[in-house]
Write an enzyme that holds these catalytic residues in place. Sequence first.
Site, short mmCIF file in Angstrom:
data_model
loop_
_atom_site.label_atom_id
_atom_site.label_comp_id
_atom_site.label_asym_id
_atom_site.label_seq_id
_atom_site.Cartn_x
_atom_site.Cartn_y
_atom_site.Cartn_z
N SER A 22 0.82 -1.21 0.05
CA SER A 22 -0.02 0.12 -0.16
C SER A 22 0.76 1.52 -0.15
O SER A 22 1.90 1.48 0.51
CB SER A 22 -0.88 -0.02 1.29
OG SER A 22 -1.49 1.13 1.46
N SER A 24 -0.38 4.11 1.01
CA SER A 24 -1.27 4.87 2.11
C SER A 24 -0.20 5.09 3.22
O SER A 24 -0.17 6.48 3.50
CB SER A 24 -2.26 4.28 2.60
OG SER A 24 -3.31 4.10 1.55
N LYS A 73 -13.68 -4.10 4.37
CA LYS A 73 -14.68 -2.93 4.20
C LYS A 73 -16.20 -3.25 4.70
O LYS A 73 -16.67 -2.21 5.21
CB LYS A 73 -14.64 -2.46 2.69
CG LYS A 73 -13.37 -1.76 2.42
CD LYS A 73 -13.58 -1.33 1.01
CE LYS A 73 -12.29 -0.67 0.52
NZ LYS A 73 -11.98 -0.16 -0.71
N ASN A 94 -14.19 2.43 4.62
CA ASN A 94 -12.89 2.41 4.11
C ASN A 94 -12.31 3.34 5.23
O ASN A 94 -11.09 3.28 5.26
CB ASN A 94 -12.55 2.69 2.69
CG ASN A 94 -12.66 4.19 2.62
OD1 ASN A 94 -13.29 5.11 3.25
ND2 ASN A 94 -11.87 4.57 1.56
N ASP A 109 -14.03 6.31 -0.52
CA ASP A 109 -13.66 6.06 -1.84
C ASP A 109 -14.69 6.77 -3.05
O ASP A 109 -14.08 7.26 -4.15
CB ASP A 109 -14.05 4.56 -2.11
CG ASP A 109 -12.98 3.85 -1.75
OD1 ASP A 109 -11.81 4.19 -1.37
OD2 ASP A 109 -13.13 2.61 -1.37
N GLY A 133 -19.88 -2.03 -12.82
CA GLY A 133 -19.40 -2.64 -11.72
C GLY A 133 -20.61 -2.46 -10.52
O GLY A 133 -21.27 -1.21 -10.64
N GLY A 257 -7.02 5.55 -11.80
CA GLY A 257 -7.68 5.61 -10.65
C GLY A 257 -6.50 6.04 -9.37
O GLY A 257 -6.85 6.20 -8.26
P1 NAP Z 1 -14.96 -5.97 -5.62
O1 NAP Z 1 -15.93 -5.54 -4.71
O2 NAP Z 1 -14.45 -7.28 -5.76
O3 NAP Z 1 -15.90 -5.70 -7.17
C1 NAP Z 1 -15.51 -6.23 -8.43
C2 NAP Z 1 -16.37 -5.69 -9.56
O4 NAP Z 1 -15.74 -6.32 -10.65
C3 NAP Z 1 -17.72 -6.51 -9.20
O5 NAP Z 1 -18.57 -5.44 -10.04
C4 NAP Z 1 -17.59 -7.82 -10.36
O6 NAP Z 1 -18.74 -8.25 -10.60
C5 NAP Z 1 -16.75 -7.08 -11.54
N1 NAP Z 1 -15.97 -8.27 -12.07
C6 NAP Z 1 -14.97 -8.85 -11.70
N2 NAP Z 1 -14.61 -9.67 -12.63
C7 NAP Z 1 -15.38 -9.47 -13.69
C8 NAP Z 1 -15.47 -10.19 -14.87
N3 NAP Z 1 -14.60 -11.32 -15.54
N4 NAP Z 1 -16.31 -9.57 -15.73
C9 NAP Z 1 -17.47 -8.69 -15.41
N5 NAP Z 1 -17.18 -8.07 -14.37
C10 NAP Z 1 -16.14 -8.73 -13.18
O7 NAP Z 1 -13.75 -5.07 -6.00
P2 NAP Z 1 -13.63 -3.65 -5.51
O8 NAP Z 1 -13.11 -3.44 -4.30
O9 NAP Z 1 -14.75 -2.73 -6.07
O10 NAP Z 1 -12.53 -3.23 -6.59
C11 NAP Z 1 -12.78 -3.14 -8.09
C12 NAP Z 1 -11.55 -2.59 -8.80
O11 NAP Z 1 -11.38 -1.13 -8.27
C13 NAP Z 1 -10.00 -3.23 -8.48
O12 NAP Z 1 -9.41 -3.27 -9.23
C14 NAP Z 1 -9.46 -2.31 -7.28
O13 NAP Z 1 -8.29 -2.28 -7.34
C15 NAP Z 1 -10.00 -0.92 -7.80
N6 NAP Z 1 -10.00 0.04 -6.66
C16 NAP Z 1 -9.42 1.40 -6.82
C17 NAP Z 1 -9.61 2.24 -6.00
C18 NAP Z 1 -8.77 3.60 -6.01
O14 NAP Z 1 -8.36 4.23 -5.21
N7 NAP Z 1 -8.27 3.86 -7.17
C19 NAP Z 1 -10.40 1.96 -4.67
C20 NAP Z 1 -10.83 0.86 -4.61
C21 NAP Z 1 -10.73 -0.19 -5.64
P3 NAP Z 1 -19.27 -9.24 -9.87
O15 NAP Z 1 -19.64 -9.20 -8.62
O16 NAP Z 1 -20.28 -9.90 -10.91
O17 NAP Z 1 -18.17 -10.69 -9.74
#
Ligand code: NAP
Length: 289
Positions: A22, A24, A73, A94, A109, A133, A257
Amino acid sequence: MKNRITGHTILTALLGSPVAHSISPMMHNEAFQLLDLDYAYMAFDVTPEQLGTVVDSFKIMNCRGFNCTMPHKNYICDYLDHFSEAAQLTGAVNTVVNDNGILTGHNTDGVGYMQSVKAAGFDVIGKNMTLLGTGGAATAICAQAALDGVKELYVFNRRGNSFEKAQPFIDQLNQKTNCKVSLYDLADTTTLKNCLKNSSLLTNATSVGMAPNTEASIITDPNLFHEELVVSDIIYNPETTLLMKLAQEAGCKTFNGLYMLLYQGAEAFKLWTGKEMPIEPIKQKYFDR
Ligand code: NAP
């Protein structure tokens, strides 16, 4: 600050697993030093089973607050006394603030993402947005965008567990905000195309395209893009995802991001210290490469 850690130093922290990668700790400790604040930020690798014990210890040690990342979370909500509006709407936290043993959960977030849109030079308030998503980050962005005044939000996800769970959350947003939020099946490309035509901003908040699977993109048909569409990905590793590359080739402006990460941290920093994070030097040192 010469003697960085003193007998008065106030603890802030990150709880998650894994946490060693991280950024952070660097971001917050640098900001504490720049403002001469006697705080320190540490990252702790903690399992869901250990979470309750750690939270109790933090109360005893008067830790000022902490961030939660995957997988905590949602689990952390069981240990909190109060919730911000965004945390209440999303059911995910978070950032936790400890006021003498009373714990309040926030979700920064969404605020972080909305700030990153501004920082990238765009304005989506009063306009329409397509969000890919329904996971943790997506729901935080969805709630904040609706609270901030996005006009219409078109949310797409593949059908399945999180799709089903998203509908009651979206119903709540429609009741509590002036934003019109709709949920669609990602497989419905005709509706996706129409929604993108009506949108100023597309946000990928799925994990598709994140390293190591950098050859994946949630949208592969370049005909779905149009030149006035700004395309953003909340993934920051890789810095340019395949989705962003395809969008750039179609003439769209894009951003990733990284600034969401910065601004969600800045919001947490303000909640703990009451001070604005010195964004520019932090941005230059850790985010602008
Ligand atoms: P999460 O809760 O696991 O959500 C993942 C999302 O991606 C869900 O909507 C999931 O759909 C979808 N998904 C995963 N694989 C897929 C596929 N093969 N086809 C279609 N949809 C798919 O994860 P999260 O915490 O929200 O994080 C999501 C992304 O955001 C990660 O890459 C993370 O690193 C990034 N992120 C960035 C920040 C930032 O500050 N920039 C902050 C938080 C997260 P299903 O539920 O149907 O599986």
